[in-house]
Scaffold this motif. Structure first.
Motif, PDB file in Angstrom:
ATOM      1  N   THR A 300      -2.371 -13.242   2.651  1.00 15.60           N
ATOM      2  CA  THR A 300      -1.018 -13.144   2.106  1.00 15.60           C
ATOM      3  C   THR A 300      -0.101 -12.573   3.177  1.00 15.60           C
ATOM      4  OG1 THR A 300       0.349 -12.212   0.340  1.00 15.60           O
ATOM      5  CG2 THR A 300      -1.401 -10.817   1.188  1.00 15.60           C
ATOM      6  N   LYS A 386      -1.815  -2.731  -1.494  1.00  9.96           N
ATOM      7  CA  LYS A 386      -1.913  -3.774  -2.515  1.00  9.96           C
ATOM      8  C   LYS A 386      -1.310  -5.080  -2.001  1.00  9.96           C
ATOM      9  CE  LYS A 386      -1.538  -0.384  -6.275  1.00  9.96           C
ATOM     10  NZ  LYS A 386      -0.797   0.025  -7.493  1.00  9.96           N
ATOM     11  N   VAL A 388       0.314  -8.750  -2.200  1.00 11.13           N
ATOM     12  CA  VAL A 388       1.233  -9.367  -3.163  1.00 11.13           C
ATOM     13  C   VAL A 388       1.103 -10.884  -3.046  1.00 11.13           C
ATOM     14  CG1 VAL A 388       3.627  -9.600  -3.916  1.00 11.13           C
ATOM     15  CG2 VAL A 388       2.805  -7.404  -2.986  1.00 11.13           C
ATOM     16  N   TYR A 389       0.834 -11.539  -4.179  1.00 12.65           N
ATOM     17  CA  TYR A 389       0.689 -12.996  -4.210  1.00 12.65           C
ATOM     18  C   TYR A 389       1.723 -13.588  -5.174  1.00 12.65           C
ATOM     19  CZ  TYR A 389      -3.861 -11.977  -2.091  1.00 12.65           C
ATOM     20  OH  TYR A 389      -4.875 -11.530  -1.267  1.00 12.65           O
ATOM     21  N   ASP A 390       2.588 -14.423  -4.640  1.00  7.08           N
ATOM     22  CA  ASP A 390       3.618 -15.080  -5.457  1.00  7.08           C
ATOM     23  C   ASP A 390       4.413 -14.059  -6.273  1.00  7.08           C
ATOM     24  OD1 ASP A 390       2.778 -17.603  -4.552  1.00  7.08           O
ATOM     25  OD2 ASP A 390       1.232 -17.700  -6.107  1.00  7.08           O
ATOM     26  N   GLY A 391       4.744 -12.958  -5.644  1.00  7.93           N
ATOM     27  CA  GLY A 391       5.546 -11.924  -6.288  1.00  7.93           C
ATOM     28  C   GLY A 391       4.776 -10.983  -7.197  1.00  7.93           C
ATOM     29  N   LYS A 392       3.469 -11.258  -7.404  1.00  2.56           N
ATOM     30  CA  LYS A 392       2.656 -10.422  -8.278  1.00  2.56           C
ATOM     31  C   LYS A 392       1.801  -9.474  -7.444  1.00  2.56           C
ATOM     32  CE  LYS A 392      -0.732 -10.660 -12.026  1.00  2.56           C
ATOM     33  NZ  LYS A 392      -1.575 -11.555 -12.860  1.00  2.56           N
ATOM     34  N   ILE A 393       1.900  -8.177  -7.765  1.00  6.99           N
ATOM     35  CA  ILE A 393       1.165  -7.165  -7.003  1.00  6.99           C
ATOM     36  C   ILE A 393      -0.297  -7.159  -7.423  1.00  6.99           C
ATOM     37  CG2 ILE A 393       0.972  -4.703  -6.469  1.00  6.99           C
ATOM     38  CD1 ILE A 393       3.941  -4.445  -7.050  1.00  6.99           C
ATOM     39  N   GLY A 394      -1.183  -7.244  -6.431  1.00 12.51           N
ATOM     40  CA  GLY A 394      -2.616  -7.231  -6.706  1.00 12.51           C
ATOM     41  C   GLY A 394      -3.173  -5.822  -6.811  1.00 12.51           C
TER      42      GLY A 394
END
Length: 532
Positions: A300, A386, A388-394
């Protein structure tokens, strides 16, 4: 006849040498025996000997029974194995691979070898299997051992297993290299057996070794004495430790400060949980805590970093911060600490947090907690990295981020490669296919992709697109070369894989080696795919 002067001098020197050797031996063994730790060293040496001897004993037992069909010594006696393989009529399957075909995760191979995939195939089919797999066997080694195995066995069919891990490098161990120019004949039980299977020199050497071993303590206990003497001279005592190790925060280690890994784990201060990491810097050195590389399951370009710190009398701090070494897909790397610096002076728990988007995708990171060119005392807790994938925090990918004594979860081990390495992997697999296609056997030869650990979100080979491309290219090339392709990559479930118990990966998932149930499933799958 009088002895010549030079002969007399030689005899005197020999006698003096023997007397000195015996005197030194007696002195060393007496000092060793009086050591408080002698029993511990003797036990360690016994365990090492038993572990080494067990493979040899198994090899000799299988030879004596005429049932030697796999290599139990990790290649140390491959020449002896090739000379003594079992004679069998009918269908014969030669299996060549890495440790996946000869390791039973969590079990002693020398006791449980009947559970190996090769033995299961023998049980369930009319094929006699010969498993000449060695742990860590690279492509070039597989080709050497396969060629020699074919000479001896004259198999009906050949199966070579592969996985990216053992196809990325080309190395040949001396033990494997030693058989490359040897000629091995097919064993025929009708041929008159030799009366003297061992040379006279071998018999003499074995007899002398036995006499020395039974009568000279320093020889019999040479391994234990060697470890003891080394430790006494160097002062190194990590090998033998009568006391239980002091608790430390797993995964993290500290450098260039007043405290060590144990004392630096402060159980009196914490933002949350039971402890924090502490640094006392009195010499304005580049003090730090750091962890190992962490490979992302999926690359990412965006990360959120955060963490807490408490300070007392901090001054002259050039870098008092969290600092992450970031590695990119193109092989480059950079350091990132912008937005992650703490205030100097004295303060209670303070939080830093930042989100950063890099100009290329990140494949791995390495965390550092810096108190560089500074003086004072600082504590750190609850560090996070963390993706971040497509605006979503992992999820936080840092092991032990709140610095408890032990890891809360067992993290897996994964393998990633750059573009050049993936190309080499494919080339090596193609060379195996080329070899298989040229062998004149009665049945179609086989390339096997061995299973590896995976679940929905994580996998041993996280570069999923690269692995899929490798699968497709190998499948196509096998078809072109008339070689059967058995793809067992995702055959097993996570329950078939265990946990490492030793080394730097202790307590992490063993992603390439599976248990007896996994061997059973793989054997069944191969039988079904090949219609054995």
């Amino acid at each position: 006849m009088a002895i010549k002067k030079e002969h007399r001098i030689f005899l005197i020197q020999a006698i003096i040498a023997i007397v000195l050797f015996l005197g030194l031996s007696v002195t060393v063994i007496n000092i060793f025996s009086s050591s408080l730790k002698a029993e511990l060293y003797l036990k360690l040496d016994k365990d090492v000997k038993e572990m080494s001897v067990s493979s040899t004993r198994l090899l000799d037992a299988l030879i004596a029974k005429g049932d030697l069909t796999f290599e139990p010594t990790k290649g140390t006696q491959i020449h002896k194995v090739l000379k003594n393989l079992k004679y069998a009529e009918g269908n014969k399957l030669l299996m060549i691979g890495s440790s996946q075909l000869r390791v039973l995760q969590g079990e002693n191979i020398n006791i449980e070898y009947q559970k190996l995939v090769s033995r299961k195939i023998t049980t369930y089919t009319n094929y006699n299997t010969y498993n000449l797999s060695l742990g860590g066997m690279k492509t070039s080694e597989k080709l050497i051992i396969a060629e020699k195995g074919i000479q001896v066995i004259q198999p009906t069919r050949i199966l070579i297993s592969a996985t990216p891990w053992d196809c990325v490098k080309d190395e040949v161990r001396p033990t494997v290299k030693s058989v490359e120019n040897e000629d091995y004949e097919v064993f025929n039980p009708k041929i008159f057996k030799k009366l003297f299977p061992l040379s006279l020199n071998d018999k003499i050497r074995t007899s002398v070794d036995k006499i020395v071993e039974n009568n000279i303590d320093i020889y019999n206990n040479r391994g234990a004495i060697k470890y003891w003497l080394y430790n006494e001279i160097t002062g190194f005592s990590a090998l033998i430790n009568e006391e239980k190790p002091t608790a430390i925060p797993e995964y993290w280690r500290t450098l260039n400060q007043k405290l060590d890994n144990s004392k630096g784990w402060d159980k009196t201060e914490a933002k949350t949980g039971r402890g924090s990491l502490k640094i006392i810097n009195e010499e304005t050195t580049s003090a730090r805590w750091l962890g190992d590389d962490i490979v992302l399951e999926e690359p990412t370009d965006t990360f959120e970093f955060s963490g807490w710190s408490k300070a007392k009398n901090v001054s002259k701090a050039k870098l008092y911060c969290l600092n992450f070494q970031v590695f990119f897909e193109d092989g480059t790397s950079k350091w990132h600490f912008k937005g992650l610096q703490f205030n100097k002076g004295t303060h209670d728990w303070e939080k830093v947090k930042t989100r950063v988007r890099f100009d290329k995708k990140v494949t791995s990171i390495k965390p550092h907690i810096l108190f560089y060119n500074a003086s004072g005392t600082v504590w750190f807790d609850d560090i996070a990295a963390k993706p971040v994938y497509d605006g979503k925090i992992g999820e936080n990918i840092l092991p032990n981020p709140d610095f408890e004594a032990a890891l809360k979860e067992r993290l897996h081990v994964s393998y990633t490669y750059d573009a050049a390495e993936w190309k080499r992997i494919q080339e090596n697999m193609f060379s195996l296919i080329d070899f298989l296609s040229k062998q004149e056997t009665k049945a179609q030869n086989v390339l096997l992709f061995t299973p590896f650990w995976h679940n929905k979100d994580k996998t041993a080979y996280p570069q999923k697109a690269k692995y899929k491309a490798l699968q497709e290219s190998v499948k196509h090339y096998c078809k072109e070369k008339n070689v059967a392709f058995v793809d067992a990559s995702y055959l097993l479930s996570k329950e078939n894989f265990g946990i490492y118990t030793k080394g730097s990966v202790r307590d992490k998932i063993d992603v390439l080696h599976f248990n007896a149930d996994g061997h059973e499933k793989l054997a069944t799958y191969i039988i079904k795919e090949l219609k054995l």
